[in-house]
Design a protein around this motif. Structure first.
Motif, PDB file in Angstrom:
ATOM      1  N   ILE A 187      19.467 -38.858 -48.547  1.00 44.59           N
ATOM      2  CA  ILE A 187      20.097 -39.831 -47.656  1.00 44.59           C
ATOM      3  C   ILE A 187      18.969 -40.660 -47.049  1.00 44.59           C
ATOM      4  N   ARG A 188      19.182 -41.949 -46.954  1.00 46.60           N
ATOM      5  CA  ARG A 188      18.168 -42.855 -46.415  1.00 46.60           C
ATOM      6  C   ARG A 188      18.493 -43.214 -44.974  1.00 46.60           C
ATOM      7  N   HIS A 189      17.463 -43.154 -44.140  1.00 46.59           N
ATOM      8  CA  HIS A 189      17.533 -43.596 -42.746  1.00 46.59           C
ATOM      9  C   HIS A 189      16.463 -44.667 -42.563  1.00 46.59           C
ATOM     10  N   CYS A 190      16.787 -45.692 -41.793  1.00 45.70           N
ATOM     11  CA  CYS A 190      15.826 -46.760 -41.522  1.00 45.70           C
ATOM     12  C   CYS A 190      15.715 -46.959 -40.013  1.00 45.70           C
ATOM     13  N   GLY A 224      12.598 -31.566 -43.916  1.00 40.63           N
ATOM     14  CA  GLY A 224      13.516 -32.022 -44.954  1.00 40.63           C
ATOM     15  C   GLY A 224      13.374 -33.499 -45.282  1.00 40.63           C
ATOM     16  N   ILE A 225      12.283 -34.093 -44.840  1.00 44.23           N
ATOM     17  CA  ILE A 225      12.014 -35.498 -45.164  1.00 44.23           C
ATOM     18  C   ILE A 225      11.223 -35.503 -46.470  1.00 44.23           C
ATOM     19  N   VAL A 226      11.795 -36.135 -47.493  1.00 46.22           N
ATOM     20  CA  VAL A 226      11.170 -36.103 -48.817  1.00 46.22           C
ATOM     21  C   VAL A 226      10.335 -37.353 -49.093  1.00 46.22           C
ATOM     22  N   ASP A 227      10.589 -38.428 -48.382  1.00 46.36           N
ATOM     23  CA  ASP A 227       9.778 -39.634 -48.512  1.00 46.36           C
ATOM     24  C   ASP A 227       9.865 -40.418 -47.218  1.00 46.36           C
ATOM     25  N   ILE A 274      11.290 -46.389 -43.501  1.00 46.29           N
ATOM     26  CA  ILE A 274      12.309 -45.947 -44.438  1.00 46.29           C
ATOM     27  C   ILE A 274      12.068 -44.465 -44.660  1.00 46.29           C
ATOM     28  N   MET A 275      13.087 -43.668 -44.416  1.00 45.83           N
ATOM     29  CA  MET A 275      12.957 -42.226 -44.476  1.00 45.83           C
ATOM     30  C   MET A 275      14.072 -41.669 -45.353  1.00 45.83           C
ATOM     31  N   ASP A 276      13.692 -41.017 -46.440  1.00 46.67           N
ATOM     32  CA  ASP A 276      14.664 -40.359 -47.316  1.00 46.67           C
ATOM     33  C   ASP A 276      14.615 -38.864 -47.026  1.00 46.67           C
ATOM     34  N   VAL A 277      15.790 -38.288 -46.784  1.00 51.23           N
ATOM     35  CA  VAL A 277      15.876 -36.885 -46.393  1.00 51.23           C
ATOM     36  C   VAL A 277      16.778 -36.127 -47.355  1.00 51.23           C
ATOM     37  N   ASP A 278      16.536 -34.813 -47.433  1.00 52.27           N
ATOM     38  CA  ASP A 278      17.407 -33.976 -48.259  1.00 52.27           C
ATOM     39  C   ASP A 278      18.495 -33.353 -47.383  1.00 52.27           C
TER      40      ASP A 278
END
Length: 113
Positions: A4-7, A43-46, A59-63
């Motif tokens: 899931i992406r968070h900005c 749980g932040i993957v990027d 930009i934060m992609d999480v699992d």
């Protein structure tokens, strides 16, 4: 794995010297390993941060294990993260509409192709 992406957005103090120092702290190879590990442990993957002028966008992609409340609790209990956050306040400032002490503000998605 589904992500899931968070900005988010935050401002830096509008001082070219401070902005360069901030960029240096975040340059490849300069990130503190305790901080990057705490990010991964949550749980932040990027995570990527972009800058224009003094406005930043993250930009934060999480699992599926990511929980913002749990991340906040982990950060509060981690002296390395607390030291890092205190240091970053030298460079960062809240957006004009941020609440007192609030840095990174979630962005609202208004378009997707």
């Amino acid at each position: 794995m589904k992500t899931i992406r968070h900005c988010f957005s935050c401002d830096l103090k509008d001082d070219p010297k401070l902005i360069e120092e901030y960029k240096n702290y975040h340059a490849k190879g300069n990130a503190r390993p305790e901080i990057t590990q705490s990010i991964k442990d949550a749980g932040i993957v990027d995570m990527q941060i972009y800058l224009t002028g003094n406005r930043m966008f993250m930009i934060m992609d999480v699992d599926e294990t990511f929980d913002p409340q749990k991340k906040a609790e982990m950060d509060a209990a981690n002296p390395h993260v607390q030291e890092w956050e205190a240091l970053m306040w030298k460079y960062q400032q809240g957006l004009p509409w941020a609440k007192e002490g609030e840095k990174w503000i979630a962005l609202e998605k208004v378009f997707q192709l």
